[in-house]
Scaffold this motif. Structure first.
Motif, PDB file in Angstrom:
ATOM      1  N   TRP A 166      17.712   5.435  -1.914  1.00  0.00           N
ATOM      2  CA  TRP A 166      16.627   6.104  -2.638  1.00  0.00           C
ATOM      3  C   TRP A 166      16.982   7.525  -3.033  1.00  0.00           C
ATOM      4  N   TRP A 217      13.986  -1.541   4.248  1.00  0.00           N
ATOM      5  CA  TRP A 217      13.039  -0.423   4.286  1.00  0.00           C
ATOM      6  C   TRP A 217      12.653  -0.196   5.739  1.00  0.00           C
ATOM      7  N   SER A 263       8.338   3.955   8.023  1.00  0.00           N
ATOM      8  CA  SER A 263       7.536   4.346   6.872  1.00  0.00           C
ATOM      9  C   SER A 263       6.153   3.700   6.954  1.00  0.00           C
ATOM     10  N   ASP A 271       3.964   3.295   4.691  1.00  0.00           N
ATOM     11  CA  ASP A 271       3.719   2.472   3.506  1.00  0.00           C
ATOM     12  C   ASP A 271       5.057   2.294   2.789  1.00  0.00           C
ATOM     13  N   TRP A 272       5.829   1.306   3.235  1.00  0.00           N
ATOM     14  CA  TRP A 272       7.192   1.132   2.731  1.00  0.00           C
ATOM     15  C   TRP A 272       7.215   0.945   1.218  1.00  0.00           C
ATOM     16  N   GLN A 273       6.221   0.235   0.692  1.00  0.00           N
ATOM     17  CA  GLN A 273       6.245  -0.101  -0.728  1.00  0.00           C
ATOM     18  C   GLN A 273       5.975   1.113  -1.604  1.00  0.00           C
ATOM     19  N   ALA A 274       4.996   1.930  -1.215  1.00  0.00           N
ATOM     20  CA  ALA A 274       4.683   3.124  -1.993  1.00  0.00           C
ATOM     21  C   ALA A 274       5.783   4.168  -1.876  1.00  0.00           C
ATOM     22  N   ALA A 275       6.297   4.362  -0.665  1.00  0.00           N
ATOM     23  CA  ALA A 275       7.361   5.337  -0.466  1.00  0.00           C
ATOM     24  C   ALA A 275       8.662   4.867  -1.108  1.00  0.00           C
ATOM     25  N   ASP A 276       8.951   3.582  -0.950  1.00  0.00           N
ATOM     26  CA  ASP A 276      10.130   2.929  -1.539  1.00  0.00           C
ATOM     27  C   ASP A 276      11.432   3.657  -1.204  1.00  0.00           C
TER      28      ASP A 276
END
Length: 262
Positions: free
Chosen positions: A161, A206, A210, A212-217
Motif C-alpha cells: 500500500w 490484510w 486493522s 476496517d481492512w477494506q476501508a483502510a486497504d
C-alpha cells in the motif's frame, strides 16, 4: 490437461475448515495448496474435503504451527518435502500430478518484527530459508513445475500500500526482496500473477490489526504463483479473491488463482 490451481494461507485448517469447504464448493479449483495449516496431518479435516472430490492429498503437518497441504481432484504423488535451512519446520511439500507437472507448496518464514538478523533470530531464519531455496534451484533448475505459497515477501512497489512507508517493515525491505529475487531468478521462475496482471496495486494479505481492512486497504501481496519458464506461457486467468477476506472468521490472507493449459 487444463486445470486451475489456487494457493491460500488458511491460518489453521481445522479452525477454518468451513471456509475451505466453501471455497471448494464455490470455486472448485482442481488443486488447492494450503499453508499455515497448524495441525498434524492426521488431525487435518481431510474427510470433508474428500467428500467434495478432493481425495488426493500430500501434506506435512506440525502441531500449532506451520504445515502445508496440497488437495487435488486427480492423483498426486509426493516427490519432496524439504526442510530448507534445517529449521525443523513443516514448510514445504511437493507433488507430481498425472500430467507430470510438479507442484511445490511453500510457507516461507514470516521473519518477525525487526528487519535485523542480529537482534531478531526469525529474520535471519527467513533470509537463510530464501537463500536455501536459491541454492536448491541453482543445483537443479526446475522444469515443468509450479511453485506457489505464502512466500511472505511483497517484492514490487505496487505489491504494497505504501512503498516508502514499508521499506523498513518486514516483508518489503530491500534485503528480503533481494533474497526473494535471487531465489526466483535461480530457478528461472516466472511470476504468473504479474504476467497476467502486469500493473496496478494488488494485495493478498490484510492485517488483523486493522479495524476496517477494506476501508483502510493497507494490504500486501505475500502469496504467489510461479511457473518454470518452460510452461509459463501456458498460464492464464490469474485472480485474487479479495472478497474472501470479508468471510466470517477469515484468514488474513486470501486465495490466489491461476489456470494452466498443458
Amino acid at each position: 490437461m487444463a486445470f486451475t490451481l489456487a494457493t491460500w494461507n488458511i491460518n489453521s485448517v481445522r479452525l477454518r475448515a468451513p471456509l475451505v469447504l466453501r471455497l471448494l464448493e464455490e470455486e472448485a479449483p482442481d488443486v488447492l495448496c494450503l499453508q499455515e495449516c497448524k495441525s498434524p496431518v492426521e488431525k487435518m479435516p481431510l474427510e470433508g474435503f474428500a467428500a467434495l472430490g478432493y481425495r488426493h492429498v500430500v501434506a506435512r503437518g506440525q502441531r500449532g504451527y506451520n504445515g502445508v497441504a496440497i488437495l487435488s481432484k486427480t492423483p498426486i504423488e509426493e516427490v519432496a518435502a524439504h526442510d530448507y535451512a534445517s529449521l525443523g519446520h513443516a514448510r514445504h511439500i511437493a507433488g507430481r500430478l498425472e500430467n507430470g507437472v510438479v507442484v511445490h507448496n511453500f510457507y516461507v518464514p514470516a521473519g518477525g518484527d525487526k528487519p535485523d538478523r542480529e537482534v531478531n533470530e526469525k529474520f535471519g531464519q527467513k533470509l537463510d530459508y530464501l537463500a536455501a531455496m536459491r541454492d536448491a534451484f541453482h543445483a537443479e533448475r526446475p522444469e515443468r513445475s509450479i511453485l506457489v505459497g505464502d512466500l511472505n515477501v511483497a517484492p514490487r512497489e505496487d505489491d504494497v500500500w505504501s512503498h516508502k512507508q514499508l521499506l523498513r517493515v518486514v516483508s518489503h525491505t530491500p534485503v528480503e526482496v533481494n533474497h526473494f529475487t535471487d531465489a526466483q531468478e535461480a530457478g528461472g521462475w516466472v511470476d504468473v500473477t504479474r504476467q497476467d496482471i502486469p500493473s496496478g496495486r494488488l494485495y493478498s494479505w490484510w492485517s488483523y490489526r486493522s479495524p476496517d481492512w477494506q476501508a483502510a486497504d493497507k494490504g500486501r501481496r505475500l502469496d504467489h504463483v510461479w511457473a518454470s519458464a518452460d510452461i509459463a506461457s501456458a498460464a492464464h486467468g490469474s485472480r485474487v479473491l479479495r472478497d474472501v477476506r470479508g468471510w466470517e472468521q477469515p484468514s488474513d490472507h486470501v486465495p490466489v488463482f491461476a489456470s494452466f493449459d498443458l
